[in-house]
Design a protein around this motif. Structure first.
Motif, PDB file in Angstrom:
ATOM      1  N   ALA A  22       0.865  -1.191   0.000  1.00 22.16           N
ATOM      2  CA  ALA A  22       0.000   0.000   0.000  1.00 22.16           C
ATOM      3  C   ALA A  22       0.896   1.234   0.000  1.00 22.16           C
ATOM      4  N   VAL A  23       0.865   1.964  -1.106  1.00 16.23           N
ATOM      5  CA  VAL A  23       1.778   3.106  -1.259  1.00 16.23           C
ATOM      6  C   VAL A  23       1.165   4.346  -0.604  1.00 16.23           C
ATOM      7  N   SER A  24       1.752   4.715   0.539  1.00 15.33           N
ATOM      8  CA  SER A  24       1.158   5.747   1.388  1.00 15.33           C
ATOM      9  C   SER A  24       1.893   7.084   1.322  1.00 15.33           C
ATOM     10  N   LYS A  25       2.789   7.240   0.357  1.00 15.09           N
ATOM     11  CA  LYS A  25       3.562   8.488   0.243  1.00 15.09           C
ATOM     12  C   LYS A  25       2.626   9.699   0.195  1.00 15.09           C
ATOM     13  N   THR A  26       3.021  10.751   0.872  1.00 15.28           N
ATOM     14  CA  THR A  26       2.279  12.025   1.009  1.00 15.28           C
ATOM     15  C   THR A  26       1.014  11.921   1.885  1.00 15.28           C
ATOM     16  N   MET A  66      10.848   0.820   0.890  1.00 17.64           N
ATOM     17  CA  MET A  66      11.291   2.031   0.202  1.00 17.64           C
ATOM     18  C   MET A  66      11.159   1.781  -1.294  1.00 17.64           C
ATOM     19  N   ILE A  67      10.248   2.525  -1.927  1.00 19.64           N
ATOM     20  CA  ILE A  67       9.993   2.282  -3.353  1.00 19.64           C
ATOM     21  C   ILE A  67      10.568   3.382  -4.242  1.00 19.64           C
ATOM     22  N   GLY A  68      11.109   4.445  -3.633  1.00 16.66           N
ATOM     23  CA  GLY A  68      11.591   5.569  -4.427  1.00 16.66           C
ATOM     24  C   GLY A  68      13.077   5.483  -4.731  1.00 16.66           C
ATOM     25  N   LEU A 150      13.523  -8.366  -8.726  1.00 15.74           N
ATOM     26  CA  LEU A 150      13.639  -7.188  -9.579  1.00 15.74           C
ATOM     27  C   LEU A 150      12.398  -6.313  -9.451  1.00 15.74           C
ATOM     28  N   MET A 151      12.601  -5.032  -9.717  1.00 15.99           N
ATOM     29  CA  MET A 151      11.491  -4.077  -9.724  1.00 15.99           C
ATOM     30  C   MET A 151      11.536  -3.283 -11.018  1.00 15.99           C
ATOM     31  N   GLY A 152      10.369  -2.911 -11.531  1.00 20.27           N
ATOM     32  CA  GLY A 152      10.355  -2.076 -12.727  1.00 20.27           C
ATOM     33  C   GLY A 152       9.089  -1.253 -12.818  1.00 20.27           C
ATOM     34  N   MET A 153       9.185  -0.165 -13.546  1.00 19.54           N
ATOM     35  CA  MET A 153       8.026   0.687 -13.802  1.00 19.54           C
ATOM     36  C   MET A 153       7.824   0.806 -15.303  1.00 19.54           C
ATOM     37  N   ALA A 154       6.575   0.590 -15.724  1.00 20.88           N
ATOM     38  CA  ALA A 154       6.272   0.683 -17.149  1.00 20.88           C
ATOM     39  C   ALA A 154       6.171   2.150 -17.574  1.00 20.88           C
ATOM     40  N   GLY A 195       3.656  -3.172 -11.295  1.00 18.03           N
ATOM     41  CA  GLY A 195       2.228  -2.909 -11.293  1.00 18.03           C
ATOM     42  C   GLY A 195       1.849  -1.863 -10.258  1.00 18.03           C
ATOM     43  N   MET A 196       1.108  -0.838 -10.714  1.00 17.52           N
ATOM     44  CA  MET A 196       0.623   0.252  -9.866  1.00 17.52           C
ATOM     45  C   MET A 196      -0.901   0.338 -10.062  1.00 17.52           C
ATOM     46  N   SER A 197      -1.528   1.379  -9.512  1.00 22.18           N
ATOM     47  CA  SER A 197      -2.995   1.448  -9.564  1.00 22.18           C
ATOM     48  C   SER A 197      -3.563   1.184 -10.967  1.00 22.18           C
ATOM     49  N   ASN A 198      -2.946   1.787 -11.964  1.00 18.79           N
ATOM     50  CA  ASN A 198      -3.540   1.718 -13.297  1.00 18.79           C
ATOM     51  C   ASN A 198      -3.186   0.472 -14.101  1.00 18.79           C
ATOM     52  N   VAL A 211       2.644  -5.991  -6.083  1.00 18.52           N
ATOM     53  CA  VAL A 211       2.101  -4.792  -6.723  1.00 18.52           C
ATOM     54  C   VAL A 211       2.159  -3.622  -5.744  1.00 18.52           C
ATOM     55  N   ARG A 212       2.410  -2.434  -6.279  1.00 15.80           N
ATOM     56  CA  ARG A 212       2.567  -1.229  -5.455  1.00 15.80           C
ATOM     57  C   ARG A 212       1.419  -0.281  -5.780  1.00 15.80           C
ATOM     58  N   ILE A 213       0.433  -0.228  -4.882  1.00 21.71           N
ATOM     59  CA  ILE A 213      -0.789   0.501  -5.200  1.00 21.71           C
ATOM     60  C   ILE A 213      -1.026   1.644  -4.211  1.00 21.71           C
ATOM     61  N   GLY A 214      -1.130   2.860  -4.745  1.00 27.52           N
ATOM     62  CA  GLY A 214      -1.325   4.032  -3.907  1.00 27.52           C
ATOM     63  C   GLY A 214      -2.688   4.669  -4.084  1.00 27.52           C
ATOM     64  N   SER A 215      -2.874   5.370  -5.191  1.00 27.21           N
ATOM     65  CA  SER A 215      -4.067   6.205  -5.346  1.00 27.21           C
ATOM     66  C   SER A 215      -5.380   5.419  -5.325  1.00 27.21           C
ATOM     67  N   SER A 216      -5.390   4.182  -5.768  1.00 35.24           N
ATOM     68  CA  SER A 216      -6.630   3.399  -5.724  1.00 35.24           C
ATOM     69  C   SER A 216      -7.034   3.038  -4.302  1.00 35.24           C
ATOM     70  N   HIS A 220      -6.329  10.276  -4.705  1.00 33.23           N
ATOM     71  CA  HIS A 220      -5.264  10.979  -5.418  1.00 33.23           C
ATOM     72  C   HIS A 220      -4.389  11.799  -4.484  1.00 33.23           C
ATOM     73  N   ARG A 221      -3.143  11.952  -4.875  1.00 27.03           N
ATOM     74  CA  ARG A 221      -2.203  12.690  -4.024  1.00 27.03           C
ATOM     75  C   ARG A 221      -2.155  14.152  -4.458  1.00 27.03           C
ATOM     76  N   ASN A 222      -2.092  15.039  -3.452  1.00 28.66           N
ATOM     77  CA  ASN A 222      -1.819  16.447  -3.752  1.00 28.66           C
ATOM     78  C   ASN A 222      -0.379  16.722  -3.399  1.00 28.66           C
TER      79      ASN A 222
HETATM   80  C1  LIG Z   1       3.763   6.383  -6.298  1.00 24.60           C
HETATM   81  C2  LIG Z   1       4.305   5.067  -6.726  1.00 24.60           C
HETATM   82  C3  LIG Z   1       3.458   3.946  -6.873  1.00 24.60           C
HETATM   83  C4  LIG Z   1       1.950   3.996  -6.684  1.00 24.60           C
HETATM   84  O1  LIG Z   1       1.344   4.690  -7.723  1.00 24.60           O
HETATM   85  P1  LIG Z   1      -0.269   4.737  -7.858  1.00 24.60           P
HETATM   86  O2  LIG Z   1      -0.469   5.079  -9.275  1.00 24.60           O
HETATM   87  O3  LIG Z   1      -0.733   5.801  -6.917  1.00 24.60           O
HETATM   88  O4  LIG Z   1      -0.793   3.405  -7.494  1.00 24.60           O
HETATM   89  C5  LIG Z   1       4.030   2.741  -7.227  1.00 24.60           C
HETATM   90  N1  LIG Z   1       5.364   2.634  -7.422  1.00 24.60           N
HETATM   91  C6  LIG Z   1       6.207   3.669  -7.280  1.00 24.60           C
HETATM   92  C7  LIG Z   1       7.649   3.468  -7.509  1.00 24.60           C
HETATM   93  C8  LIG Z   1       5.698   4.915  -6.933  1.00 24.60           C
HETATM   94  O5  LIG Z   1       6.556   5.954  -6.812  1.00 24.60           O
END
Ligand SMILES: *Cc1c(COP(=O)(O)O)cnc(C)c1O
Length: 223
Positions: A22-26, A66-68, A150-154, A195-198, A211-216, A220-222
């Motif tokens: 659960a991605v709780s950043k911000t 730590m995902i950043g 491994l980790m990756g972002m599309a 994999g993220m929310s979308n 899977v790393r899911i935040g906004s769902s 949404h983050r401000n």
């Molecule tokens: C913010 C973030 C996410 C979550 O993104 P959402 O679209 O809010 O689910 C997943 N992975 C990384 C690396 C992020 O920085």
């Protein structure tokens, strides 16, 4: 209640064996506490200072990921408690994590971040750089890190075909590494973080185990 409901709806779509981060950043402590009360124990943050503040105020059985992007000079602040570092993208960073883990008398689980997107804004290793690290003598000497996968972002795009191609390529690299390098003791390959929310359903189809899911979950983050 909204957060607990979102969480439960998402959990229904995630098969057993896939970990939900659960991605709780911000997001404030109260939001995280709500997710915690609904049973969630794994949370992801992308800033070390923010994660450490939250770690101090929240229950100690939370697993903090730590995902950043990680700056080497800040590793020491999370070394005592972090449970998985997703964004390891250089040997020098891995060396620093090893050093800080040793100081804390522990082994820190890590994922190597791979560059799979067709954009130049994202971080990560390419396959050749990954292999170079795994085969290096310096890597074989690190005793306080464990590579879990491994980790990756599309690419940030609507193009499902492209996203699928990128996820598939990450899974293929994972399988290859698992086949060829599993004799290395510090490689304990169980995890493909993608994999993220979308795009998490597509990521799971392509072999994601985390899977790393935040906004769902949190909305949404401000920034
Ligand atoms: C913010 C973030 C996410 C979550 O993104 P959402 O679209 O809010 O689910 C997943 N992975 C990384 C690396 C992020 O920085």
């Amino acid at each position: 209640m909204v957060i607990a409901n979102n969480l439960n709806e998402i959990k229904k779509t995630i098969p057993e064996g896939v970990t939900l981060v659960a991605v709780s950043k911000t997001k404030p402590i109260e939001d995280i506490q709500q997710a915690y009360d609904a049973g969630q124990r794994v949370f992801g943050e992308n800033k070390i200072q923010e994660m450490s503040d939250k770690y101090e105020s929240l229950p100690k059985d939370i697993q903090w990921h730590m995902i950043g992007h990680v700056q080497r000079n800040k590793v020491k602040y999370m070394a005592p408690y972090v449970s998985l570092i997703h964004g390891v993208d250089s040997f020098r960073l891995l060396e620093e994590i090893d050093k800080q883990a040793k100081r804390n008398n522990r082994v820190i689980p890590c994922l190597l971040q791979m560059f799979i997107a067709k954009e130049d804004t994202k971080f990560g290793l390419d396959e050749a750089e990954l292999i170079e690290i795994l085969e290096s003598e310096a890597f074989s000497k690190l005793q306080h890190i464990e590579i879990k996968g491994l980790m990756g972002m599309a690419t940030f795009t609507e193009d499902q075909h492209l996203i699928k191609e990128e996820f598939t390529s990450l899974k293929a690299i994972f399988d290859k590494v698992k086949n060829n390098y599993s004799h290395i003791p510090s490689l304990q390959l169980t995890t493909v973080s993608m994999g993220m929310s979308n795009d998490y359903l597509l990521a799971i189809e392509c072999g994601s185990t985390m899977v790393r899911i935040g906004s769902s979950i949190f909305g949404h983050r401000n920034y």
